[in-house]
Motif scaffolding. Structure first.
Motif, mmCIF file in Angstrom:
data_model
loop_
_atom_site.group_PDB
_atom_site.id
_atom_site.type_symbol
_atom_site.label_atom_id
_atom_site.label_comp_id
_atom_site.label_asym_id
_atom_site.label_seq_id
_atom_site.Cartn_x
_atom_site.Cartn_y
_atom_site.Cartn_z
ATOM 1 N N THR A 20 65.449 -36.328 36.910
ATOM 2 C CA THR A 20 65.024 -35.037 36.361
ATOM 3 C C THR A 20 63.504 -34.867 36.415
ATOM 4 O O THR A 20 62.982 -33.834 36.006
ATOM 5 C CB THR A 20 65.481 -34.879 34.891
ATOM 6 O OG1 THR A 20 64.911 -35.948 34.126
ATOM 7 C CG2 THR A 20 66.992 -34.944 34.768
ATOM 8 N N VAL A 22 61.292 -34.553 38.951
ATOM 9 C CA VAL A 22 60.743 -33.532 39.853
ATOM 10 C C VAL A 22 60.837 -32.169 39.179
ATOM 11 O O VAL A 22 59.921 -31.359 39.236
ATOM 12 C CB VAL A 22 61.533 -33.446 41.173
ATOM 13 C CG1 VAL A 22 60.655 -32.890 42.265
ATOM 14 C CG2 VAL A 22 62.147 -34.756 41.549
ATOM 15 N N HIS A 23 61.993 -31.931 38.577
ATOM 16 C CA HIS A 23 62.240 -30.662 37.926
ATOM 17 C C HIS A 23 61.253 -30.434 36.785
ATOM 18 O O HIS A 23 60.570 -29.412 36.709
ATOM 19 C CB HIS A 23 63.685 -30.675 37.407
ATOM 20 C CG HIS A 23 64.154 -29.368 36.864
ATOM 21 N ND1 HIS A 23 64.693 -29.243 35.610
ATOM 22 C CD2 HIS A 23 64.172 -28.136 37.396
ATOM 23 C CE1 HIS A 23 65.020 -27.976 35.402
ATOM 24 N NE2 HIS A 23 64.721 -27.298 36.463
ATOM 25 N N GLY A 26 57.509 -30.855 37.992
ATOM 26 C CA GLY A 26 57.236 -29.786 38.947
ATOM 27 C C GLY A 26 56.884 -28.496 38.228
ATOM 28 O O GLY A 26 55.919 -27.803 38.577
ATOM 29 N N ARG A 27 57.642 -28.195 37.187
ATOM 30 C CA ARG A 27 57.388 -26.977 36.432
ATOM 31 C C ARG A 27 56.081 -27.059 35.658
ATOM 32 O O ARG A 27 55.279 -26.130 35.660
ATOM 33 C CB ARG A 27 58.560 -26.782 35.474
ATOM 34 C CG ARG A 27 58.474 -25.489 34.762
ATOM 35 C CD ARG A 27 59.846 -24.955 34.468
ATOM 36 N NE ARG A 27 59.681 -23.724 33.704
ATOM 37 C CZ ARG A 27 60.650 -23.125 33.078
ATOM 38 N NH1 ARG A 27 61.851 -23.622 33.125
ATOM 39 N NH2 ARG A 27 60.434 -22.024 32.410
ATOM 40 N N ALA A 30 53.150 -26.876 38.125
ATOM 41 C CA ALA A 30 52.997 -25.519 38.673
ATOM 42 C C ALA A 30 52.349 -24.610 37.630
ATOM 43 O O ALA A 30 51.475 -23.803 37.953
ATOM 44 C CB ALA A 30 54.355 -24.959 39.106
ATOM 45 N N PRO A 35 50.602 -27.317 41.740
ATOM 46 C CA PRO A 35 52.001 -27.515 42.164
ATOM 47 C C PRO A 35 52.200 -28.756 43.035
ATOM 48 O O PRO A 35 51.312 -29.123 43.806
ATOM 49 C CB PRO A 35 52.309 -26.241 42.960
ATOM 50 C CG PRO A 35 50.982 -25.737 43.405
ATOM 51 C CD PRO A 35 50.013 -26.100 42.320
ATOM 52 N N ILE A 36 53.351 -29.394 42.894
ATOM 53 C CA ILE A 36 53.702 -30.553 43.719
ATOM 54 C C ILE A 36 54.006 -30.072 45.135
ATOM 55 O O ILE A 36 54.785 -29.136 45.319
ATOM 56 C CB ILE A 36 54.942 -31.271 43.148
ATOM 57 C CG1 ILE A 36 54.658 -31.831 41.746
ATOM 58 C CG2 ILE A 36 55.391 -32.401 44.080
ATOM 59 C CD1 ILE A 36 55.885 -32.432 41.063
ATOM 60 N N SER A 37 53.408 -30.722 46.130
ATOM 61 C CA SER A 37 53.665 -30.294 47.512
ATOM 62 C C SER A 37 54.554 -31.283 48.263
ATOM 63 O O SER A 37 55.039 -30.982 49.348
ATOM 64 C CB SER A 37 52.346 -30.125 48.267
ATOM 65 O OG SER A 37 51.616 -31.323 48.206
ATOM 66 N N HIS A 38 54.784 -32.450 47.690
ATOM 67 C CA HIS A 38 55.564 -33.470 48.394
ATOM 68 C C HIS A 38 56.111 -34.438 47.347
ATOM 69 O O HIS A 38 55.406 -34.814 46.413
ATOM 70 C CB HIS A 38 54.652 -34.228 49.374
ATOM 71 C CG HIS A 38 55.381 -35.098 50.355
ATOM 72 N ND1 HIS A 38 55.703 -36.410 50.081
ATOM 73 C CD2 HIS A 38 55.831 -34.860 51.608
ATOM 74 C CE1 HIS A 38 56.329 -36.919 51.134
ATOM 75 N NE2 HIS A 38 56.418 -36.010 52.077
ATOM 76 N N HIS A 39 57.377 -34.808 47.511
ATOM 77 C CA HIS A 39 58.000 -35.732 46.560
ATOM 78 C C HIS A 39 58.814 -36.747 47.320
ATOM 79 O O HIS A 39 59.542 -36.407 48.253
ATOM 80 C CB HIS A 39 58.905 -34.956 45.601
ATOM 81 C CG HIS A 39 59.920 -35.824 44.929
ATOM 82 N ND1 HIS A 39 61.280 -35.586 45.003
ATOM 83 C CD2 HIS A 39 59.785 -36.959 44.204
ATOM 84 C CE1 HIS A 39 61.920 -36.527 44.339
ATOM 85 N NE2 HIS A 39 61.054 -37.371 43.852
ATOM 86 N N CYS A 223 62.689 -15.735 38.727
ATOM 87 C CA CYS A 223 63.605 -16.846 38.962
ATOM 88 C C CYS A 223 64.900 -16.557 38.228
ATOM 89 O O CYS A 223 64.930 -16.470 36.998
ATOM 90 C CB CYS A 223 62.980 -18.153 38.475
ATOM 91 S SG CYS A 223 64.048 -19.560 38.738
ATOM 92 N N ARG A 232 57.432 -14.578 35.804
ATOM 93 C CA ARG A 232 56.281 -15.466 35.693
ATOM 94 C C ARG A 232 55.053 -14.746 36.247
ATOM 95 O O ARG A 232 55.087 -14.227 37.365
ATOM 96 C CB ARG A 232 56.598 -16.720 36.523
ATOM 97 C CG ARG A 232 55.619 -17.864 36.417
ATOM 98 C CD ARG A 232 56.276 -19.102 37.064
ATOM 99 N NE ARG A 232 55.372 -20.225 37.146
ATOM 100 C CZ ARG A 232 54.586 -20.472 38.193
ATOM 101 N NH1 ARG A 232 54.602 -19.679 39.229
ATOM 102 N NH2 ARG A 232 53.780 -21.520 38.189
ATOM 103 N N LEU B 13 60.404 -28.304 44.264
ATOM 104 C CA LEU B 13 59.111 -28.909 43.927
ATOM 105 C C LEU B 13 58.417 -28.172 42.789
ATOM 106 O O LEU B 13 57.650 -28.763 42.033
ATOM 107 C CB LEU B 13 58.208 -28.919 45.164
ATOM 108 C CG LEU B 13 58.670 -29.859 46.280
ATOM 109 C CD1 LEU B 13 57.894 -29.579 47.567
ATOM 110 C CD2 LEU B 13 58.480 -31.314 45.865
ATOM 111 N N LEU B 14 58.694 -26.864 42.671
ATOM 112 C CA LEU B 14 58.065 -26.078 41.602
ATOM 113 C C LEU B 14 58.840 -26.195 40.295
ATOM 114 O O LEU B 14 58.464 -25.619 39.291
ATOM 115 C CB LEU B 14 57.971 -24.611 42.026
ATOM 116 C CG LEU B 14 57.034 -24.333 43.203
ATOM 117 C CD1 LEU B 14 57.130 -22.882 43.636
ATOM 118 C CD2 LEU B 14 55.589 -24.676 42.827
#
Lengths: 425, 425
Positions: A20, A22-23, A26-27, A30, A35-39, A223, A232, B13-14
């Motif tokens: 969980t 990344v989720h 990531g939020r 952001a 913001p995460i560009s690579h995981h 979203c 947002r 990722l976001l």
């Protein structure tokens, strides 16, 4: 600013544990404008972790790892990263003390090997773990040895369990980031939770009024979730706060009645807060949702102040015996009908003595539908001091999604009734 | 066999969407003897997807991508991979027809741009999507142009939505894998679901009896979840089936009473199946779990055959009015007590006419504890034709975990009573 996330742990790749991070991260990132560009997820072997960290550091301004900080033999993140950076691990007595206290307060012996968690790479900041033992670690690599030109990068090591990582990020990592990697310009991000209007209808209501703000740099994101749409607003630079506040006004004017909260709020949190603040009480009479509404309301701490009683009247007999639904109604109109929804809501309100009651009766599927009442048909009743309203919905989804979506509609029907009877939040 | 997974999508990722693919596919692939060794999430840009696929193909025997097969402008996976491999995209009329039928059966117009989903790279196998429109695609790269020595690799492209991906993997991808990349030797993997015994106690019961099998190549894995321990037996080679069957016998002998299912079974599925098969019925009286048990039971299709009614008696008054719990009991012993749990279970059984009833009363927290009854104290009652039993538990967790763990214990208490009264499953 480029941000990369490395989650470590063979259990994540073997599907034993749901990742969980990344989720969640990531939020958060952001919303901070980073913001995460690579995981990447790698097994907890020395080679894989060292390789992934070196590769990420060769590219990114900020690298975050999760997991591998514990005391067992497969926890190697701290050691491999110290080696990679050529830094000594130094024992920090204050961290050792906090770990000892963690075990003492739980009256459990401290395993000797837990001592390694007090080792900190030279020059690192340690974040004491408020919900576990292994501290988080942060390094300001200035210069970053793996990037051409020796650019500066941040490297943050976080513990694996979400209940340790999440408060640590909010209370310790965010201030560290604000100090060491402040945004190059003002950044404002606010998310509004809405329900009752689909994504494209919401966009249609806001689009033209937001256009002048978008022309000045406002970013708008929608979203869609089950029964909810997040709106947002993001802006950067000196005008950031001004732009987001103006967008907020547009939303309030054009679709204010659909907004129930901000950030991570849920409809059930809204209802518990709203009803408790006014000393109002709630009862629930559920058929097809089978306790889902009650379960969601009672997930909110403090629900006992406003929630009196719930019924899951799955059989016809229980609708009659528990809620006083006349069996003539059940025979004439069927269990899934407007009159039965009405009688269930009124019965729950009467039996519990609550100010408001919600009722739900419908066909969740996969079986049980007919031509007249197909799978997905639902009647939702709200009984209150001003009377009872019933609405019909058609929710064609798999069973758990059907239950959740019906719950969203039921909570929103109560929310709108409350706005009418008791005034805005 | 090395397997790599590439999940694509900026929304992952976001933090807008929880990525469940690693978890689900990771487990499936591990159970097929093809565990994932590396996983990456990349944004849905052409550059990122092309780079990730090329890098994975340079290392792995099997590469799986998820997402980016739809008709919108940010769906680029199919096109970029065809380019990377230098293959033409060819329109497949049969896939075009199946997409048209998908829209027709839902009485919705087919958007023209959906046509791109019927494009298939030369030489690829297409998996028709039973729960959406975009087909999955599989390529047997023999040789794989990105691997030195031209070794052979598989490349599989799956749609992003889990409800489309999961059945496609089970019914279409697995047979394709079995044909194109058969295991080099026999591989047997079976997982047993147990409850009521902790991980180390379970290991202690099995260890010595399993030792001779382990010496012959059996692998044993334990995975602790909330209120459950999975026991997983894996073996390879000609003896594989023999070894796993022997291990199954050991488990049955040493801890059979704790096993409730195999694979992905849940306790609630077990109870719905067991009670329905014997035409027995259930009622639920919940206080601190707040409808969680009812919600879980009614998540199982067919629950209406055995579940009659549930009560969420959150207030003392509702315990008395709905379940006939004498107010003298509530005053003398408190709502969280053995006598109240007993009276709730018996009241629910009496009021509903069900064969069995479960009751739960406890302190979920964070508030409400005392020295005598700390947060986490729970009493669970099971009333049945042979009488009523009440057990006390102490579950110190956050609120949702408390509710889930208490549910596990309550369902298991009923399961054990059923074994005693009605015989084995």
């Amino acid at each position: 600013m480029t941000v990369e996330l490395i989650t470590t742990g063979s259990e994540l790749l073997l599907g034993r544990v749901l990742n969980t991070h990344v989720h969640w991260l990531g939020r958060r990132l952001a919303d901070l404008g980073k913001p995460i560009s690579h995981h990447v997820t790698v097994p907890d072997t020395s080679e894989a972790i060292r390789g992934a960290v070196q590769e990420a550091l060769s590219r990114a301004d900020l690298v975050i790892t999760t997991g591998g900080l514990g005391p067992t033999s497969d926890d190697v993140t701290r050691e491999r990263i110290a080696e990679l950076l050529g830094r000594q691990l130094i024992y920090r007595p204050d961290i050792g003390d906090s770990i000892r206290q963690f075990f003492e307060s739980r009256q459990r012996p401290m395993p000797e090997r837990t001592r390694v968690e007090a080792l900190v790479p030279e020059g690192a900041t340690a974040f004491i773990n408020q919900h576990g033992t292994a501290p988080g670690l942060a390094l300001d690599l200035s210069p970053n040895p793996f990037r051409t030109g020796g650019t500066r990068s941040g490297l943050i090591l976080l513990p694996g369990p979400p209940r340790e990582l999440q408060p640590m990020f909010d209370h310790q990592v965010q201030p560290w980031l604000a100090e060491h990697f402040p945004p190059s310009e003002a950044f404002v991000c606010r998310t509004f939770k809405t329900t009752g209007l689909g994504e494209s209808l919401m966009e249609g209501r806001l689009e033209s009024a937001l256009a002048p703000l978008v022309a000045q740099g406002l970013q708008v994101g929608y979203c869609a979730r089950v029964g909810e749409v997040d709106v947002r607003f993001v802006a950067r630079g000196v005008q950031a706060e001004l732009l987001v506040s103006a967008a907020e006004n547009v939303l309030e004017q054009a679709a204010g009645e659909f907004v129930f909260g901000t950030g991570d709020d849920s409809l059930e949190e809204f209802l518990v807060r709203y009803l408790s603040a006014r000393s109002l009480t709630l009862a629930l009479a559920e058929s097809c949702t089978g306790g889902q509404l009650a379960n969601r309301i009672t997930n909110v701490p403090g629900a006992s102040a406003m929630f009196l009683a719930g019924w899951v009247t799955y059989s016809n007999d229980s609708k009659t015996r528990q809620l006083g639904v006349p069996s003539s109604l059940l025979q004439e109109f069927g269990a899934v009908s407007e009159p039965v929804a009405r009688a269930m809501a009124e019965g729950a309100r009467r039996e519990s003595g609550a100010d408001y009651a919600i009722s739900v009766t419908g066909i969740a599927g996969p079986g049980g539908g007919s031509e007249e009442k197909p799978v997905g048909t639902v009647f939702i009743g709200v009984a209150g001091p001003q009377g009872t309203t019933v609405q019909q919905q058609l929710n064609r989804f798999d069973r758990p999604t059907f239950k959740f979506q019906t719950g969203q509609q039921a909570f929103n029907q109560l929310r709108r009734q409350l706005m009418k009877d008791q005034g805005p939040a």
